[in-house]
Design a protein around this motif. Structure first.
Motif, mmCIF file in Angstrom:
data_model
loop_
_atom_site.group_PDB
_atom_site.id
_atom_site.type_symbol
_atom_site.label_atom_id
_atom_site.label_comp_id
_atom_site.label_asym_id
_atom_site.label_seq_id
_atom_site.Cartn_x
_atom_site.Cartn_y
_atom_site.Cartn_z
ATOM 1 N N TYR A 44 -12.522 5.995 -7.918
ATOM 2 C CA TYR A 44 -11.234 5.201 -7.850
ATOM 3 C C TYR A 44 -10.460 5.867 -9.054
ATOM 4 O O TYR A 44 -9.163 5.821 -9.003
ATOM 5 C CB TYR A 44 -11.457 3.725 -7.812
ATOM 6 N N ASN A 52 -7.845 -4.119 5.377
ATOM 7 C CA ASN A 52 -7.313 -2.609 4.922
ATOM 8 C C ASN A 52 -7.309 -2.317 3.571
ATOM 9 O O ASN A 52 -6.344 -1.801 3.044
ATOM 10 C CB ASN A 52 -6.192 -2.076 5.922
ATOM 11 N N ASN A 53 -8.044 -2.992 2.777
ATOM 12 C CA ASN A 53 -8.203 -3.073 1.375
ATOM 13 C C ASN A 53 -9.291 -1.908 0.693
ATOM 14 O O ASN A 53 -10.479 -2.285 0.997
ATOM 15 C CB ASN A 53 -7.869 -4.338 0.802
ATOM 16 N N GLN A 54 -8.670 -1.146 -0.091
ATOM 17 C CA GLN A 54 -9.569 -0.034 -0.735
ATOM 18 C C GLN A 54 -9.589 -0.288 -2.183
ATOM 19 O O GLN A 54 -10.215 0.915 -2.724
ATOM 20 C CB GLN A 54 -9.385 1.393 -0.264
ATOM 21 N N HIS A 55 -9.155 -1.249 -2.813
ATOM 22 C CA HIS A 55 -9.053 -1.263 -4.309
ATOM 23 C C HIS A 55 -10.345 -2.256 -4.878
ATOM 24 O O HIS A 55 -10.892 -2.870 -4.268
ATOM 25 C CB HIS A 55 -7.503 -1.968 -4.529
ATOM 26 N N GLU A 115 0.717 -1.355 -0.172
ATOM 27 C CA GLU A 115 0.086 0.134 -0.026
ATOM 28 C C GLU A 115 0.835 1.143 0.177
ATOM 29 O O GLU A 115 0.613 2.258 -0.776
ATOM 30 C CB GLU A 115 -1.026 0.094 1.241
ATOM 31 N N ARG A 161 -12.450 -7.340 3.056
ATOM 32 C CA ARG A 161 -11.636 -5.924 2.401
ATOM 33 C C ARG A 161 -11.359 -5.038 3.726
ATOM 34 O O ARG A 161 -10.354 -4.346 3.776
ATOM 35 C CB ARG A 161 -12.419 -5.154 1.521
ATOM 36 N N GLN A 162 -12.424 -5.023 4.431
ATOM 37 C CA GLN A 162 -12.305 -4.102 5.767
ATOM 38 C C GLN A 162 -11.064 -4.817 6.627
ATOM 39 O O GLN A 162 -10.348 -4.048 7.114
ATOM 40 C CB GLN A 162 -13.538 -4.143 6.413
ATOM 41 N N PRO A 169 -14.379 0.869 -6.330
ATOM 42 C CA PRO A 169 -15.195 1.966 -5.688
ATOM 43 C C PRO A 169 -15.146 3.356 -6.464
ATOM 44 O O PRO A 169 -14.476 3.781 -7.309
ATOM 45 C CB PRO A 169 -13.963 2.337 -4.504
#
Length: 292
Positions: A89, A70-73, A45, A66-67, A86
């Protein structure tokens, strides 16, 4: 590994993408822990290398994971049936994507209701030597999967595929797969279930997402993919570097002729983290090889 070698992905060179399976790969086969991979995920990251989760799991299941990671992709669900990006993005919504409150959604697969309609029609003529999720109770799904009740409920919130716990013989399964294919669907044998889905797979969806990244970056996109089972082979085949993560439950799947293949020594998330560390190490042959 807490730091990646910076020259492995110079700003003017390549945008690396990592597509990864979850169960048995980023998550331990027995405990579902991701702790051995956490430091590597954090380092990726920091170095702006997206990790794209690609699983047979549903949207609801993936949102929880994902939570935890800690993944936001973007992520890919139900064996390549849909890609969730998202909103915001990329600079604008990809062509052909629909949207909801949270995501831009690309859907290379089939809708679950169409699959269920095929199953109902096929069962009338040929019988149904299987337990499918839509007709199963939560208790039956718990018994078949070992999931907790709330996890089984999320696993049944499907939009694009239908898992079958096959109870017939192999000849019946082959005949059923042929009928599904003739009707415009495909079948995929996972660890425990035969999945019925559209004419897609993890590899096709990964390639589509890779092209989407390429449309929004001026750098060449290169793909690392990791998985532990046969349903990951389509994804591994389209990768520039393929990682087969060793499993404590079954031998590594066969992936002949891949030009850049690693098979981990350790299992699960520890093997995954070791392989990523090896690829981006200062003396690694892989990034230099991929720049040639």
């Amino acid at each position: 590994m807490t730091q990646l070698h910076s020259e492995a992905h110079p700003e003017t060179d390549i945008q690396w993408l990592i597509a990864s399976d979850l169960d048995g790969t980023l998550l331990d086969h027995f405990s579902y822990s991701h702790q051995p991979a956490d430091a590597t995920l954090a380092a990726l990251e920091v170095n702006a290398i997206p990790v794209i989760l690609n699983s047979s799991k549903t949207r609801d299941e993936m949102l929880v994971l994902r939570q935890a990671l800690n993944n936001q992709h973007p992520f890919i669900v139900e064996n390549g049936s849909a890609i969730f990006i998202p909103r915001g993005y990329f600079p604008n919504k990809p062509e052909l994507a629909r949207e909801d409150a949270e995501f831009w959604i690309l859907e290379p697969g089939a809708r679950r209701q169409d699959i269920l309609a095929f199953l109902a029609k096929d069962a009338e003529k040929n019988g149904a030597p299987y337990l499918n999720f839509d007709s199963a109770s939560t208790e039956e799904i718990v018994a078949a999967t070992g999931l907790a009740t709330h996890e089984a409920e999320r696993a049944n919130q499907r939009d694009y595929s239908e898992p079958l716990l096959w109870q017939g013989d192999e000849q019946q399964k082959l005949a059923f797969a042929a009928r599904a294919n003739a009707a415009g669907f495909s079948t995929l044998q996972g660890g425990r279930f035969l999945h019925v889905l559209g004419q897609t797979d993890k590899g096709r969806a990964t390639n589509l997402l890779k092209k989407t990244y390429q449309n929004y970056t001026r750098r060449e996109c290169r793909l690392i993919a990791s998985g532990d089972g046969p349903n990951d082979l389509d994804m591994l085949n389209v990768a520039d570097i393929a990682i087969i993560v060793r499993s404590p439950a079954h031998p590594p799947p066969d992936l002949p002729y891949h030009p850049s293949l690693l098979v981990t020594r350790e299992t699960g998330p520890q093997g995954w983290a070791d392989a990523i560390g090896d690829i981006f190490a200062a003396d690694s042959p892989y990034p230099a090889q991929m720049r040639n």
